[in-house]
Design an enzyme around this catalytic site. Structure first.
Site, PDB file in Angstrom:
ATOM      1  N   ASP A   1      -0.398  -7.468   0.750  1.00  0.00           N
ATOM      2  CA  ASP A   1       0.168  -6.148   1.047  1.00  0.00           C
ATOM      3  C   ASP A   1       1.692  -6.202   0.985  1.00  0.00           C
ATOM      4  O   ASP A   1       2.380  -6.143   1.997  1.00  0.00           O
ATOM      5  CB  ASP A   1      -0.297  -5.654   2.416  1.00  0.00           C
TER       6      ASP A   1
ATOM      7  N   SER B   1       1.797  -3.945   7.861  1.00  0.00           N
ATOM      8  CA  SER B   1       0.698  -3.610   6.972  1.00  0.00           C
ATOM      9  C   SER B   1      -0.134  -2.465   7.542  1.00  0.00           C
ATOM     10  O   SER B   1      -0.223  -1.408   6.937  1.00  0.00           O
ATOM     11  CB  SER B   1      -0.187  -4.839   6.734  1.00  0.00           C
TER      12      SER B   1
ATOM     13  N   GLY C   1       3.729   5.949   9.146  1.00  0.00           N
ATOM     14  CA  GLY C   1       5.119   6.004   8.695  1.00  0.00           C
ATOM     15  C   GLY C   1       5.878   4.726   8.964  1.00  0.00           C
ATOM     16  O   GLY C   1       6.952   4.503   8.408  1.00  0.00           O
TER      17      GLY C   1
ATOM     18  N   HIS D   1       0.815  -1.217   0.000  1.00  0.00           N
ATOM     19  CA  HIS D   1       0.000   0.000   0.000  1.00  0.00           C
ATOM     20  C   HIS D   1       0.850   1.268   0.000  1.00  0.00           C
ATOM     21  O   HIS D   1       0.319   2.364  -0.128  1.00  0.00           O
ATOM     22  CB  HIS D   1      -0.943   0.019   1.219  1.00  0.00           C
TER      23      HIS D   1
ATOM     24  N   SER E   1       4.758   1.812   8.134  1.00  0.00           N
ATOM     25  CA  SER E   1       4.363   0.857   7.096  1.00  0.00           C
ATOM     26  C   SER E   1       5.569   0.260   6.388  1.00  0.00           C
ATOM     27  O   SER E   1       6.519   0.966   6.036  1.00  0.00           O
ATOM     28  CB  SER E   1       3.492   1.557   6.049  1.00  0.00           C
TER      29      SER E   1
END
Length: 453
Positions: free
Chosen positions: A236, A334, A317, A206, A319
């Site tokens: 993801d 995720s 941030g 993502h 991720s």
């Protein structure tokens, strides 16, 4: 008589000091011969062996007789079973058996029924092995009518589906701040991987679509690479190809902040109850435990399935940041709810599935290709700080599990105790020689004074 006793004491002290030197030298020799070259950088647990034992039993006994496995508080594997005969097989294998009502087949069937229902953004569910239930959560964005409709679906499935409202919002952990940046926002680098020719960053899908260009600073002066493939929603994960083709030195190290890193030695699958660590560019290094597997999350952008559920906190941030345990790579961040002040639930994309889909393998310690160094070093000029978890950032790796010098010196598995014995023996030997010399000088002065007197 008194002088004779002193001589005996001094002689015994010298013999003890010499004996200490011999013993200390032997301890050092044995420690050097047995100490591994690279001690693990992450705290040690029994999760991997327990997980393997539990997974093996579940695979052998089948999904109709079992309902998952997890790591118990004592570090032993626990297997959920549906009958006493299966429980006996588990106990004979050295694991703990827990009798439950519903098999893994029933739990998976319930999860399939939930996936088939109309999608409700802001909901998530996972198989809770410990309670033998399917846990369904709804965040603060889910309306009352949607929640009632989903509750009706759960009641139709059976009493082993548990409904729970949570505060916060299930979101992908992305924001528009800085470091590794693209037009989509900020993410954290995950793990370095290779296809045998070029090196890549494996991070969250993502974070940005194919074609996204990533930079290591907010000025756009240092291009990191470009997203070349990925999957989101559904999965993801994504692959960022390095602009120079290679990850550089310390490609097998993930940064954990304060100039430190953990060397990655392999890839694996987690177990429920296992202690895990996550590193991200916003909140740094955090730890917690795996709470469920095969989780489904209905993000606003779409539904993602097959995730790892944990109680590790995360913030925007973080991720794409790496999750690992004992130097074994497990997944990339995720999304979730909450933050690191209040806590919350965080989900991770499993790594083995992502690497298989992308056709890459992990760059780990000991590989001679992909351009990584044999040992981690301090950050080179122009690279991001280790705490930022930037791709390819070099980081010093703490010895063992980051313990203090005193702890290492007193650990009988290291050379420290032997060195302490040697040092103490040398001090004792020098002290006895000095005492004797002082006694001889005093005796000479007394004799000299008596002669002149």
């Amino acid at each position: 008589m008194r002088h004779a006793r002193r001589r005996i004491v001094r002689r015994a002290a010298r013999l003890a000091a010499v004996g200490g030197l011999l013993i200390g030298g032997t301890m050092v020799t044995r420690a050097v011969a047995s100490e591994p070259a690279d001690a693990p950088a992450a705290p040690h647990t029994l999760a991997r062996s327990a997980s393997g034992a539990g997974a093996g039993l579940v695979a052998r006994l089948g999904s109709e007789r079992t309902a998952g496995h997890w790591v118990g508080d004592d570090g032993r594997p626990v297997v959920a079973v549906t009958d006493e005969e299966t429980a006996g097989s588990v106990r004979r294998a050295g694991a703990t058996a827990k009798l439950v009502r519903h098999s893994m087949s029933e739990l998976r069937s319930a999860a399939s029924a939930l996936r088939a229902a109309p999608r409700v953004t802001g909901t998530a569910w996972a198989l809770d092995y410990r309670s033998n239930q399917v846990l369904v959560r709804g965040d603060s964005t889910v309306s009352g009518s949607d929640w009632s409709r989903l509750t009706g679906v759960a009641e139709g499935i059976g009493g082993f589906v548990r409904m729970e409202r949570v505060q916060g919002t299930f979101t992908t952990r992305l924001n528009g701040a800085q470091p590794i940046l693209s037009t989509a926002g900020r993410c954290s680098a995950g793990f370095n991987v290779t296809d045998g020719t070029d090196d890549f960053i494996l991070t969250a899908g993502h974070c940005g679509p194919t074609g996204s260009v990533w930079f290591g600073d907010d000025k756009g002066d240092r291009e990191v690479g470009k997203t070349v493939s990925g999957s989101f929603p559904g999965d993801d994960f994504s692959l960022v190809e390095y602009a120079g083709g290679k990850a550089g030195d310390s490609a097998d190290v993930v940064a954990v902040g304060d100039g430190k890193g953990v060397r990655i030695t392999g890839v694996g699958e987690p177990a429920v109850g296992q202690r895990v660590f996550r590193s991200g560019s916003t909140s740094g290094l955090r730890d917690g435990r795996v709470t469920a597997l095969d989780a489904t999350v209905n993000y606003p952008e779409g539904t993602v399935t097959g995730l790892i559920e944990t109680d590790v906190c995360a913030e925007p941030g973080d991720s794409g940041g790496p999750m690992f345990s004992e130097g074994v790579a497990l997944g990339v961040t995720s999304g979730g709810d909450g933050d690191c002040d209040k806590g919350g639930t965080t989900f991770f994309q499993p790594l083995p599935e992502a690497m298989e889909a992308l056709g890459v393998r992990l760059i780990v310690a000991g590989q001679e290709d992909a351009g990584q160094g044999a040992a981690a070093s301090s950050p080179a000029p122009g690279t991001a700080a280790p705490g930022a978890a930037a791709p390819g950032a070099a980081a010093s790796v703490p010895g063992a599990d980051g313990r203090t010098l005193l702890a290492r010196l007193t650990d009988r598995r290291n050379v420290g105790p032997g060195l302490l014995v040697v040092a103490g023996s040398l001090v004792a030997l020098v002290a006895t020689r000095w005492i004797r010399a002082e006694h001889d000088r005093k005796a000479y002065r007394q004799q000299y004074s008596a002669t002149w007197g």
